[in-house]
Motif scaffolding. Structure first.
Motif, mmCIF file in Angstrom:
data_model
loop_
_atom_site.group_PDB
_atom_site.id
_atom_site.type_symbol
_atom_site.label_atom_id
_atom_site.label_comp_id
_atom_site.label_asym_id
_atom_site.label_seq_id
_atom_site.Cartn_x
_atom_site.Cartn_y
_atom_site.Cartn_z
ATOM 1 N N SER A 88 0.811 -1.214 0.000
ATOM 2 C CA SER A 88 0.000 0.000 0.000
ATOM 3 C C SER A 88 0.846 1.267 0.000
ATOM 4 C CB SER A 88 -0.930 -0.011 1.216
ATOM 5 O OG SER A 88 -1.592 1.212 1.355
ATOM 6 N N ASP A 89 1.838 1.341 0.874
ATOM 7 C CA ASP A 89 2.654 2.553 0.966
ATOM 8 C C ASP A 89 3.371 2.852 -0.348
ATOM 9 O OD1 ASP A 89 1.842 2.881 3.584
ATOM 10 O OD2 ASP A 89 3.689 2.062 4.447
ATOM 11 N N ALA A 90 3.923 1.827 -0.968
ATOM 12 C CA ALA A 90 4.635 2.018 -2.239
ATOM 13 C C ALA A 90 3.671 2.448 -3.335
ATOM 14 C CB ALA A 90 5.364 0.736 -2.638
ATOM 15 N N HIS A 91 2.477 1.849 -3.351
ATOM 16 C CA HIS A 91 1.493 2.183 -4.376
ATOM 17 C C HIS A 91 1.045 3.648 -4.225
ATOM 18 C CE1 HIS A 91 -1.114 0.566 -7.549
ATOM 19 N NE2 HIS A 91 -1.933 1.522 -7.167
ATOM 20 N N VAL A 92 0.763 4.047 -2.995
ATOM 21 C CA VAL A 92 0.337 5.427 -2.755
ATOM 22 C C VAL A 92 1.470 6.399 -3.085
ATOM 23 C CG1 VAL A 92 -0.375 7.074 -0.966
ATOM 24 C CG2 VAL A 92 -1.462 4.823 -1.097
ATOM 25 N N ALA A 93 2.707 6.031 -2.782
ATOM 26 C CA ALA A 93 3.841 6.894 -3.113
ATOM 27 C C ALA A 93 3.938 7.102 -4.626
ATOM 28 C CB ALA A 93 5.137 6.300 -2.562
#
Length: 150
Positions: A88-93
């Motif tokens: 999730s964090d990588a996708h949102v970044a």
């Protein structure tokens, strides 16, 4: 930013193929009508020129097309990451970088999925619900308004 219009069911069938809509969960007639009302609602408010981006999933692309606001451009950072939710964090970044790289201009309309919407804004949207978010994106994202499904 909006969640795609109503598509009955949850998730996609096992083994779905991104390039084959017949293997995915898709919007139904109710979803098509919702998307068309979105387009009508924006036009009624004088919003006729937009930069329209969508997830590559058929239910999102169809939502964007049914709005009839112009060319729909697929944007992979709007794709669902439900099967890879630990990223999730990588996708949102990636989505944040994509939005930061967009030059000023006509309003952006982003059609995505619940998981993306929630990861970016903290809001769990209903099908077809939208949020007006402030650009450039702050951390946390500043939601200026929630807009219910028309």
């Amino acid at each position: 930013m909006m969640r795609h219009a109503t598509a009955p069911g949850l998730g996609d069938p096992a083994g779905f193929v991104l390039a084959d809509c017949s293997t995915q969960r898709n919007i139904d007639s109710r979803g098509r009508a919702e998307a068309q009302r979105w387009g009508e609602s924006l036009r009624a408010r004088g919003i006729t020129r937009v930069r329209l981006f969508s997830s590559r999933w058929c239910r999102a692309l169809d939502t964007a097309r049914e709005m009839a606001l112009g060319e729909v451009r697929p944007l992979p950072s709007l794709d669902s990451f439900i099967s890879d939710s630990h990223r999730s964090d990588a996708h949102v970044a990636t989505l944040r970088r994509d939005l930061a790289a967009m030059p000023p201009g006509d309003p952006l309309v982003l059609v995505t999925h619940q998981i993306n919407f929630t990861a970016l804004t903290g809001i769990f949207p209903r099908s077809g619900e939208a949020a007006i978010i402030e650009l450039p994106l702050a951390d946390p994202v500043r939601v200026l308004a929630r807009v219910p499904t028309p």
